[in-house]
Scaffold this active site. Structure first.
Site, PDB file in Angstrom:
ATOM      1  CB  CYS A 112      -2.657  28.451 -33.855  1.00  0.00           C
ATOM      2  SG  CYS A 112      -1.919  27.187 -32.827  1.00  0.00           S
ATOM      3  CG  HIS A 277      -1.254  31.816 -32.617  1.00  0.00           C
ATOM      4  ND1 HIS A 277      -2.004  31.517 -31.500  1.00  0.00           N
ATOM      5  CD2 HIS A 277      -0.387  30.778 -32.778  1.00  0.00           C
ATOM      6  CE1 HIS A 277      -1.613  30.353 -31.018  1.00  0.00           C
ATOM      7  NE2 HIS A 277      -0.636  29.888 -31.766  1.00  0.00           N
ATOM      8  CG  ASN A 307       0.183  28.322 -28.404  1.00  0.00           C
ATOM      9  OD1 ASN A 307      -0.986  28.626 -28.650  1.00  0.00           O
ATOM     10  ND2 ASN A 307       0.963  27.712 -29.281  1.00  0.00           N
TER      11      ASN A 307
HETATM   12  O1  UT7 Z   1       0.811  27.335 -31.932  1.00  0.00           O
HETATM   13  C1  UT7 Z   1       1.475  26.161 -32.182  1.00  0.00           C
HETATM   14  C2  UT7 Z   1       2.556  26.393 -33.117  1.00  0.00           C
HETATM   15  N1  UT7 Z   1       3.817  26.044 -32.501  1.00  0.00           N
HETATM   16  C3  UT7 Z   1       4.805  26.873 -32.567  1.00  0.00           C
HETATM   17  O2  UT7 Z   1       4.682  27.947 -33.068  1.00  0.00           O
HETATM   18  C4  UT7 Z   1       6.129  26.391 -32.035  1.00  0.00           C
HETATM   19  C5  UT7 Z   1       7.267  27.067 -32.750  1.00  0.00           C
HETATM   20  N2  UT7 Z   1       8.534  26.633 -32.201  1.00  0.00           N
HETATM   21  C6  UT7 Z   1       8.976  27.100 -31.021  1.00  0.00           C
HETATM   22  O3  UT7 Z   1       8.364  27.957 -30.425  1.00  0.00           O
HETATM   23  C7  UT7 Z   1      10.281  26.557 -30.524  1.00  0.00           C
HETATM   24  O4  UT7 Z   1      10.792  25.649 -31.471  1.00  0.00           O
HETATM   25  C8  UT7 Z   1      10.158  25.840 -29.142  1.00  0.00           C
HETATM   26  C9  UT7 Z   1       9.930  26.869 -28.048  1.00  0.00           C
HETATM   27  C10 UT7 Z   1       8.993  24.865 -29.142  1.00  0.00           C
HETATM   28  C11 UT7 Z   1      11.435  25.089 -28.816  1.00  0.00           C
HETATM   29  O5  UT7 Z   1      12.535  25.982 -28.843  1.00  0.00           O
HETATM   30  P1  UT7 Z   1      13.845  25.648 -29.688  1.00  0.00           P
HETATM   31  O6  UT7 Z   1      14.752  26.767 -29.468  1.00  0.00           O
HETATM   32  O7  UT7 Z   1      13.439  25.334 -31.085  1.00  0.00           O
HETATM   33  O8  UT7 Z   1      14.373  24.382 -28.931  1.00  0.00           O
HETATM   34  P2  UT7 Z   1      14.692  22.904 -29.453  1.00  0.00           P
HETATM   35  O9  UT7 Z   1      13.481  22.068 -29.366  1.00  0.00           O
HETATM   36  O10 UT7 Z   1      15.424  22.928 -30.771  1.00  0.00           O
HETATM   37  O11 UT7 Z   1      15.734  22.445 -28.371  1.00  0.00           O
HETATM   38  C12 UT7 Z   1      16.988  23.140 -28.169  1.00  0.00           C
HETATM   39  C13 UT7 Z   1      17.568  22.685 -26.852  1.00  0.00           C
HETATM   40  C14 UT7 Z   1      17.608  21.156 -26.728  1.00  0.00           C
HETATM   41  O12 UT7 Z   1      18.724  20.825 -25.935  1.00  0.00           O
HETATM   42  P3  UT7 Z   1      20.087  20.294 -26.624  1.00  0.00           P
HETATM   43  O13 UT7 Z   1      19.696  19.094 -27.420  1.00  0.00           O
HETATM   44  O14 UT7 Z   1      20.550  21.437 -27.461  1.00  0.00           O
HETATM   45  O15 UT7 Z   1      20.935  20.028 -25.440  1.00  0.00           O
HETATM   46  C15 UT7 Z   1      16.358  20.865 -25.949  1.00  0.00           C
HETATM   47  O16 UT7 Z   1      16.437  19.654 -25.215  1.00  0.00           O
HETATM   48  O17 UT7 Z   1      16.747  23.155 -25.782  1.00  0.00           O
HETATM   49  C16 UT7 Z   1      16.312  22.036 -24.997  1.00  0.00           C
HETATM   50  N3  UT7 Z   1      14.962  22.307 -24.518  1.00  0.00           N
HETATM   51  C17 UT7 Z   1      14.703  22.740 -23.282  1.00  0.00           C
HETATM   52  N4  UT7 Z   1      15.488  23.035 -22.246  1.00  0.00           N
HETATM   53  C18 UT7 Z   1      14.904  23.453 -21.102  1.00  0.00           C
HETATM   54  C19 UT7 Z   1      13.784  22.156 -25.196  1.00  0.00           C
HETATM   55  N5  UT7 Z   1      12.769  22.504 -24.409  1.00  0.00           N
HETATM   56  C20 UT7 Z   1      13.294  22.865 -23.204  1.00  0.00           C
HETATM   57  C21 UT7 Z   1      12.748  23.298 -22.001  1.00  0.00           C
HETATM   58  N6  UT7 Z   1      13.573  23.580 -20.978  1.00  0.00           N
HETATM   59  N7  UT7 Z   1      11.418  23.445 -21.826  1.00  0.00           N
END
Ligand code: UT7
Length: 350
Positions: A112, A277, A307
């Site tokens: 990135c 980014h 992204n």
């Molecule tokens: O350029 C590359 C660099 N990458 C980044 O900068 C990524 C940085 N991180 C992020 O942007 C966030 O961590 C994400 C958007 C990738 C994920 O968001 P989050 O708030 O950290 O979600 P999580 O992975 O901790 O998941 C929280 C909940 C989980 O459900 P439970 O276990 O709490 O029931 C996930 O299963 O959200 C759920 N979840 C979703 N639900 C619906 C994760 N992805 C999704 C989804 N749709 N797409």
């Protein structure tokens, strides 16, 4: 002499896919994606379109925008984490596709921050007099990471969607599957007399936490370097600790922006436009809160493209410039953090 960006261009993958479209592939919702990431839609490339194709299309636009003939280009720098082939890199492929002279073509892999690191390489070559016209390209096709095969269904050309089991499988990757998009963006750089242009950089790399975002296959850490077993485990999909990357970004980005400002004797408040980014809209909002600056100072377009890794910074810069958010004389700050991890910031007087 200062290095100036004299032209820009960008293209996306051919197929627009909204959050609602993705809901048909895996268990997710438009609300969740918008709320947690800001993304509303992204573009995926047609099968057969390659990263070097997107790079070449964007480069043609950038050259036209700059009014620079392709014969004048004397260095290519191609940034991507999703090259057409394991080797060779995309730089030489782009040289061939554009019909450039046999000038040097350098491939860099800073994910990135590829464009940001590429800017510093271009700046060094131009200042050393080793190049006069640099074509810097950032392009990515993330589609090949995706765990699904029903592309025609996703693009609305077939009624054959995933089975319930397949949907459950794809849902395991939903945190990553919803954020990425395919695009290519390019900039033409030249050294010109005067005060306008790149002022300075603050760049950092630290491999310590690379397992927080990496592809755990397809490399010489394995014998053979790719295997059916890895594919069965869907290891082609990047492994990501999203929370950890998020925390890293909101901590390190404001810090490195302050660092580049201090080195250039510029106050953070003097920056007219931040081009960061586009990983997650919430990261960029948090960054502006940490810098105590109004959100409007940052230009975001992740809503429309997702992204796009190495393409994201030049794509945002291109749109900000074309929309008049960046004007001659504006102080611009580029910033980003990417897998590796690499992070940094650059200041530029437009
Ligand atoms: O350029 C590359 C660099 N990458 C980044 O900068 C990524 C940085 N991180 C992020 O942007 C966030 O961590 C994400 C958007 C990738 C994920 O968001 P989050 O708030 O950290 O979600 P999580 O992975 O901790 O998941 C929280 C909940 C989980 O459900 P439970 O276990 O709490 O029931 C996930 O299963 O959200 C759920 N979840 C979703 N639900 C619906 C994760 N992805 C999704 C989804 N749709 N797409």
């Amino acid at each position: 002499m200062r290095t100036r960006i004299v032209g820009t261009g960008f293209v996306t993958g051919e197929n627009r896919v909204t959050n609602h479209d993705l809901q048909r592939m895996l268990d997710t919702t438009d609300d969740w994606i918008r709320e947690r990431t800001g993304v509303e839609q992204r573009y995926y490339a047609e099968q057969g379109t390659t990263t070097s194709d997107l790079g070449a299309r964007a480069a043609e636009q950038a050259l036209a925008d700059a009014g620079v003939p392709k014969e004048a280009v004397d260095l290519v720098i191609f940034a991507t984490m999703t090259p057409d082939f394991y080797f060779p890199g995309c730089g030489g492929l782009l040289q061939q596709k554009l019909g450039l002279r046999t000038i040097p073509a350098i491939d860099i892999r800073q994910q990135c921050t590829g464009f940001l690191f590429g800017l510093s390489v271009a700046d060094a070559f131009l200042k050393a007099g080793q190049a006069k016209t640099v074509l810097l390209v950032g392009a990515e096709i993330h589609s090949g990471f995706m765990p699904w095969g029903q592309w025609d269904f996703l693009f609305g050309r077939s009624a054959q969607g995933p089975t319930a089991d397949e949907k459950a499988l794809y849902t395991q990757f939903r945190d990553r599957a919803v954020i990425f998009g395919d695009a290519g963006a390019a900039a033409v750089l030249r050294a010109e007399p005067g005060e306008r242009g790149l002022l300075g950089f603050a760049l950092h790399s630290d491999g310590a936490n690379h397992e927080d975002l990496f592809v755990n296959t397809g490399g010489m850490a394995f014998r053979p370097y790719m295997s059916e077993a890895h594919l069965r485990e869907h290891r082609q999909m990047p492994a990501m600790n999203g929370r950890s990357v998020y925390r890293m970004a909101i901590g390190l980005l404001p810090e490195v922006i302050r660092e580049v400002c201090a080195a250039q004797n510029v106050k953070v408040e003097e920056i007219d436009c931040f081009i960061a980014h586009q990983a997650n809209l919430r990261i960029n909002e948090a960054m502006m809160r940490a810098l105590k600056l109004p959100e409007e100072r940052m230009f975001n377009n992740i809503q429309r493209y997702g992204n796009t890794t190495a393409a994201s910074i030049p794509l945002a810069y291109h749109e900000a410039r074309k929309q008049g958010r960046i004007k001659p004389g504006s102080l611009v700050c580029f910033a980003g953090l990417g897998s590796g991890f690499h992070w940094g910031a650059a200041l530029m007087r437009e």
